[in-house]
Design an enzyme around this catalytic site. Structure first.
Site, PDB file in Angstrom:
ATOM      1  N   GLY A  14     -78.828  70.473 -57.617  1.00  0.00           N
ATOM      2  CA  GLY A  14     -79.484  70.241 -58.900  1.00  0.00           C
ATOM      3  C   GLY A  14     -80.966  69.935 -58.798  1.00  0.00           C
ATOM      4  O   GLY A  14     -81.696  70.503 -57.976  1.00  0.00           O
ATOM      5  N   ILE A  15     -81.411  69.011 -59.648  1.00  0.00           N
ATOM      6  CA  ILE A  15     -82.823  68.647 -59.722  1.00  0.00           C
ATOM      7  C   ILE A  15     -83.317  68.063 -58.402  1.00  0.00           C
ATOM      8  O   ILE A  15     -84.415  68.378 -57.939  1.00  0.00           O
ATOM      9  CB  ILE A  15     -83.053  67.637 -60.863  1.00  0.00           C
ATOM     10  CG1 ILE A  15     -82.747  68.291 -62.210  1.00  0.00           C
ATOM     11  CG2 ILE A  15     -84.477  67.100 -60.850  1.00  0.00           C
ATOM     12  CD1 ILE A  15     -82.709  67.308 -63.368  1.00  0.00           C
ATOM     13  N   SER A 134     -83.541  59.276 -68.956  1.00  0.00           N
ATOM     14  CA  SER A 134     -83.163  60.366 -69.848  1.00  0.00           C
ATOM     15  C   SER A 134     -83.648  60.054 -71.253  1.00  0.00           C
ATOM     16  O   SER A 134     -83.732  58.888 -71.650  1.00  0.00           O
ATOM     17  CB  SER A 134     -81.648  60.543 -69.868  1.00  0.00           C
ATOM     18  OG  SER A 134     -81.267  61.450 -70.889  1.00  0.00           O
ATOM     19  N   TYR A 158     -73.321  56.389 -70.028  1.00  0.00           N
ATOM     20  CA  TYR A 158     -74.458  57.125 -69.467  1.00  0.00           C
ATOM     21  C   TYR A 158     -75.763  56.678 -70.129  1.00  0.00           C
ATOM     22  O   TYR A 158     -76.760  56.398 -69.439  1.00  0.00           O
ATOM     23  CB  TYR A 158     -74.261  58.632 -69.667  1.00  0.00           C
ATOM     24  CG  TYR A 158     -75.355  59.466 -69.047  1.00  0.00           C
ATOM     25  CD1 TYR A 158     -75.377  59.708 -67.682  1.00  0.00           C
ATOM     26  CD2 TYR A 158     -76.382  59.996 -69.823  1.00  0.00           C
ATOM     27  CE1 TYR A 158     -76.386  60.464 -67.103  1.00  0.00           C
ATOM     28  CE2 TYR A 158     -77.397  60.753 -69.258  1.00  0.00           C
ATOM     29  CZ  TYR A 158     -77.396  60.981 -67.895  1.00  0.00           C
ATOM     30  OH  TYR A 158     -78.405  61.712 -67.319  1.00  0.00           O
TER      31      TYR A 158
END
Length: 267
Positions: A14-15, A134, A158
């Site tokens: 991923g990132i 986020s 989350y």
């Protein structure tokens, strides 16, 4: 001139992987982290001579502490820490340490890792800490249900973990403002990682875009001068109002230290 040494947590896909590849290609010396030795070694080999490897399971705080000892012994020149590793869990899951997995992996393990590396980062200042948060970081939370003790929802867990990343960022930046250690909370963008697909579906951009977003504080000279900021798409933005509360920052800090102390973890 040799570029800085960087540790990126969760950099086997991923990132994190894209960020590790990009930095290595541009001369940075990258420490790849993951919990699977096989995957870490594979990525380290792929990156080649600018990469080295460390392993730790963020569901085991003592394993995180062990990894810190290894880093301190072998990478005395560490000056950039990117706290990227993260999970999304649909159902409540408890770690080896008796803590809710989203809370521990996304936040508490990084809290521990960062504090135990602080003296090394201070020694190599100017130094940089990037906490991957986020845009969906929570605007509030229930102190009696921080780890889903009463009621668990994956999206709430989350969002709260990402709120804690921002609260931690601002508290730490304030503590380090005279030390030339810069601290940032960064939204990576809506990126097609395993985490996004698991929680929201494949609705985002490529990990390469996310990598450049999380790296913006060190790639942009104007952002390098700042600290204690929240960044989206390379620009300074306002985070949720709760994140600026000193009372909330202090509560989380003390709560985190107590959790570590009760599990025999020393800072």
């Amino acid at each position: 001139m040799e570029k800085e040494r960087v540790l990126i947590t969760g950099s086997t896909d991923g990132i994190g992987k894209s960020a590790a590849m990009y930095l290595a290609e541009n001369g940075y010396r990258v420490i790849v982290h993951g919990r699977s030795k096989e995957k870490v070694d594979e990525i380290t080999f792929e990156i080649d001579n600018n990469a080295s490897a460390v392993y730790a399971d963020f569901e085991d705080l003592k394993d995180v502490a062990r990894m810190v000892d290894e880093i301190r012994e072998n990478y005395q020149d560490l000056s950039i820490l990117i706290n990227n590793a993260g999970v999304f869990e649909h159902t409540r899951r408890i770690t080896k340490d008796g803590l809710e997995a989203t809370f521990q992996i996304n936040y508490l393990a990084h809290f521990l890792l960062t504090l135990k590396l602080l003296d090394l980062l201070k020694k190599n200042a100017p130094a940089y800490i990037i906490n991957v948060s986020s845009m969906v970081h929570a605007s509030s939370y229930n102190k009696s249900n921080i780890q889903g003790e009463q009621r668990y929802d994956g999206y709430t867990a989350y969002g709260v973990s990402k709120l804690f990343n921002v609260l931690f960022t601002y508290k730490l930046a304030d503590m380090l403002k005279e030390e030339n250690v810069h601290v940032y909370a960064v939204h990576p963008g809506v990126i097609n990682t395993k985490l996004l697909v698991k929680g929201w579906g494949a609705v985002g951009s490529s990990p390469v875009v996310g990598a450049k977003n999380i790296l913006s504080p060190i790639l942009n000279d104007k952002l390098r001068e700042k600290t204690g900021i929240y960044v989206e798409y390379g620009k300074v933005k306002k985070s949720k109002p709760i994140t600026y509360s000193k009372e909330e920052q202090d509560f989380l800090w003390n709560y985190s230290l107590e959790l570590l102390k009760s599990r025999g973890i020393k800072i």
